[in-house]
Each structure stands twice: as C-alpha cells, then as structure tokens.
Design an enzyme around this catalytic site. Structure first.
Site, PDB file in Angstrom:
ATOM      1  N   CYS B 183       0.550  -7.577   3.159  1.00 22.88           N
ATOM      2  CA  CYS B 183       1.533  -8.675   3.219  1.00 22.88           C
ATOM      3  C   CYS B 183       2.743  -8.264   2.378  1.00 22.88           C
ATOM      4  O   CYS B 183       3.896  -8.502   2.738  1.00 22.88           O
ATOM      5  CB  CYS B 183       0.956  -9.961   2.642  1.00 22.88           C
ATOM      6  SG  CYS B 183      -0.541 -10.547   3.427  1.00 22.88           S
ATOM      7  N   HIS B 187       6.968  -8.488   2.116  1.00 22.59           N
ATOM      8  CA  HIS B 187       7.306  -9.689   1.335  1.00 22.59           C
ATOM      9  C   HIS B 187       7.308  -9.489  -0.178  1.00 22.59           C
ATOM     10  O   HIS B 187       7.014 -10.427  -0.919  1.00 22.59           O
ATOM     11  CB  HIS B 187       6.346 -10.827   1.698  1.00 22.59           C
ATOM     12  CG  HIS B 187       6.536 -11.356   3.088  1.00 22.59           C
ATOM     13  ND1 HIS B 187       7.650 -12.076   3.473  1.00 22.59           N
ATOM     14  CD2 HIS B 187       5.763 -11.254   4.199  1.00 22.59           C
ATOM     15  CE1 HIS B 187       7.543 -12.411   4.740  1.00 22.59           C
ATOM     16  NE2 HIS B 187       6.418 -11.921   5.217  1.00 22.59           N
ATOM     17  N   ARG B 231       1.094 -18.594  11.279  1.00 21.20           N
ATOM     18  CA  ARG B 231       1.975 -17.638  10.591  1.00 21.20           C
ATOM     19  C   ARG B 231       1.144 -16.467  10.037  1.00 21.20           C
ATOM     20  O   ARG B 231       1.509 -15.299  10.175  1.00 21.20           O
ATOM     21  CB  ARG B 231       2.737 -18.364   9.482  1.00 21.20           C
ATOM     22  CG  ARG B 231       3.659 -17.559   8.614  1.00 21.20           C
ATOM     23  CD  ARG B 231       4.794 -16.901   9.370  1.00 21.20           C
ATOM     24  NE  ARG B 231       4.383 -15.697  10.074  1.00 21.20           N
ATOM     25  CZ  ARG B 231       5.065 -15.101  11.049  1.00 21.20           C
ATOM     26  NH1 ARG B 231       6.199 -15.595  11.463  1.00 21.20           N
ATOM     27  NH2 ARG B 231       4.618 -14.011  11.650  1.00 21.20           N
ATOM     28  N   CYS B 235       1.149 -12.591  11.330  1.00 19.72           N
ATOM     29  CA  CYS B 235       1.519 -11.529  10.372  1.00 19.72           C
ATOM     30  C   CYS B 235       0.471 -10.424  10.413  1.00 19.72           C
ATOM     31  O   CYS B 235       0.810  -9.240  10.430  1.00 19.72           O
ATOM     32  CB  CYS B 235       1.623 -12.084   8.953  1.00 19.72           C
ATOM     33  SG  CYS B 235       3.217 -12.840   8.589  1.00 19.72           S
TER      34      CYS B 235
END
Lengths: 87, 274
Positions: B183, B187, B231, B235
C-alpha cells in the site's frame, strides 16, 4: 497515612507497567500475526495465486523497516542478494 | 556576454534550458492538478451518490430477510437503530460479536443475526456492476451519509481495537505480489498520481484525513458508488495480489489503521471521484 497511600500507588503503577509489558506483543509477533491474517483474508484468483503473499528476504526486510532508513549493513546485504539474482 | 569563453556560454545555455524545462514541467503539473480540482468541484453539484443514499435508506427501514425485520434494531455502536454519526466512530469493537468490525461487516452481522440471512447470502454481491446493483453499496451510502460533517473519532481503546490498528499498520507496509508492491508504494510519498487520480500520502495526518473521509464515492468512470471495502479490494487487485475477501479480517485491520489516522477531520462522503 499519606505514606501508605503513596506506597500503594507505587505498587499499583509498577504492577500496571509489568502487566502492560508482559501483554504487549513484540514487533516480531505483530508481524507474524499480520502475515497470518493477510494469508487468511485472500483467495487465489486466476494467475494471482496465494504464493504472491510469500515474501522473499528483501520484501520481508523492506516491510520491516516500514519507510524508515535501512541501516547501511542491511542495505548492502539486500543489494548483494539482488545483484546475484540478476541473470 | 562576448567576454565569456564559448564553452562557458554553452554551459550557461544548457543550465538555463534545463531550468526552464523543470519549471515548465512543474507548472504544467500544478496546472493539471488545479484543473482536476475544478473538474471535481463541478461534479459535486448533483452527485449521483444521492440515488444510492435514498435506496439505502429504503433498504434500512424495510422489513427484510427470512425474519422480515428492518435494520432499525441494528446497533452500529451508538445504540440500536442509531445511524447519525455512527460511521465516524467505525471500525470499533462490538462486545456481542467479540470482535472489531467495520461498517460492512456490521451490516452483514445484522443481516444474519436480526434478519435471518445466511452469512453467505449476506456477503453475496458486495460490489455492483451495471444492471446488477449491490444492496451493500446502497446501505453503506445511506449510513455514511448520516455522518457527513461529523468529526472522525475512532477510539482505539479496546485491546482488540489496538491490535487491529497494529496489524493494519503492518499490512500497509507489507510488500508482496508479482510486482513487489505495498500500500505504501503509492501512499507514502507526496504528490503521487495514477493517471488523473491524486494518491494521498497516508503516512501524514493531512493525507490520511483526505484519503479516508472521501470514501464511499460515486465513481464517474464506473457509474457506481464504491465503498471503502471496494477501495481496498481494488487497490490489492492493482497490486496484483490475490483477491481480498469481502469483510475479511485484513480489510478490517487496514480500515482501522486508516480510519483512526483520519481522526479529527470532518467526514465528507459519499463523495464523487473521477
């Protein structure tokens, strides 16, 4: 009387700290549990098999440092492993 | 200028050109981001998410399932039937289930325990596609809309909530898959973008707040309202991981990590996104 209260308060605080330390999981335990929970939360789909959640040493190490600078000796080790992997 | 030797003039020219190029690219990038922001602001007028919210409200109040009861006895953490502000405090620990739950997991719980659905039926079809609309997305749209403007306040005081947060944080940094992604790959830095979509830096308070409080969202490109569970699901698909199971423990732990990091910000969804 005041001394006795303070004494009990110290005993209480010490006990709380000891219990807290004894029950808080280590970072390694949290990592192991997170990996276990991740693996139980996915299912294979098409060519994306469950083996994609098996980390190699580089991935394990980089995940562990979580964006923090990697010590020089560790960085060198990762670099060496990956240079060898280039055919 | 004529006093400078020729190589120095060439070097100066090269430096000036490079500088102009860098400034030009930076300006173009800023301009593109500004234009995208204007596009999003224009879309805010008449967000189709309202259609999902309205359908969700009907589903919430309608007697459903084998037991023919509504969700009005469903406890989202603030008492049976209380929807207002509930999402801003989720995920949370629920004593009756003895586990941490996010919104969708709690809705599944209520469908099973109150309405009499099987767990498999309650979890079936969590994400809509075309004509096949998902009740889960409508219910999530309704419940989350009742927290619009409410400050995020995910407690994280129960030991199981704290554990979920720690696990979620580990999962955020977990690198894997065929493309060696986490992730954090997308991010954990400022000013990242996939095509026209800004990628919030979720390791900073501001980014975490902006990222979390604008889901669920109506996705213009898909013509669907998408939940936070979606979401995460998408992802991981983009990371080339296997398929994330709906309402799984990993999805709840990651949601706990991201939701708690958004504490203090006013919830601002269902939103609208490209």
């Amino acid at each position: 009387m005041t001394k006795r209260i303070i004494g009990w308060a110290i005993v209480g605080a010490t006990t709380a700290i000891v219990i807290g330390c004894a029950t808080a999981p280590t970072d390694a335990e949290t990592t192991a549990k997170a990996t276990q929970v991740l693996k139980a939360s996915f299912k294979a789909r098409g060519q994306a098999g469950m083996d994609r959640l098996d980390q190699d040493e580089t991935q394990k190490t980089c995940s562990e440092y979580a964006g923090k600078p990697v010590p020089k000796d560790v960085a060198e080790k990762i670099e060496k492993i990956n240079l060898v992997a280039i055919k | 200028m004529s006093k400078l030797p020729r190589p120095a003039v060439i070097r100066l020219g090269a430096v000036a050109s490079a500088l102009a190029l860098v400034v030009g690219v930076a300006l173009a990038q800023t301009s593109a981001i500004d234009e995208i922001a204007k596009y999003r602001a224009a879309l805010q007028d008449g967000n189709p998410a309202e259609l999902w919210e309205a359908r969700g409200e009907l589903l919430w109040k309608e007697p459903r399932g084998p037991n023919k009861v509504s969700f009005q006895k469903c406890d989202l953490g603030l008492g049976p039937g209380v929807v207002k502000g509930a999402y801003a405090q989720l995920p949370r620990y629920f004593a009756d289930a003895d586990r941490v739950m996010d919104l969708e997991t709690r809705i599944v719980w209520c469908m099973v325990k109150l309405q009499g659905f099987t767990e498999a039926d309650a979890k079936k079809n969590p994400f809509g596609a075309g004509e096949r609309k998902a009740d889960m997305e409508a219910l999530a749209a309704y419940v989350t809309s009742e927290s619009r403007g409410v400050k995020m306040n995910v407690a994280g005081t129960h030991p199981k909530e704290r554990e979920a947060y720690r696990l979620g944080e580990k999962m955020f940094w977990f690198r894997g898959g065929s493309h060696d992604f986490a992730c954090a790959t997308c991010h954990s830095a400022d000013s990242q973008r996939i095509r026209l979509q800004d990628l919030p830096n979720l390791t900073k308070k501001e980014g975490a707040q902006k990222g979390y409080t604008t889901w669920p969202a109506y996705r213009v490109s898909q013509g669907e309202l998408r939940t936070f569970q979606w979401r995460l699901y998408d992802c991981f698909r983009q990371q080339r991981f296997p398929e994330l199971e709906f309402a799984s423990d990993a999805s709840i732990a990651l949601t706990m990590f991201l939701a708690q990091n958004a504490n203090g910000a006013a919830f601002d969804a269902p939103a609208i996104k490209r």
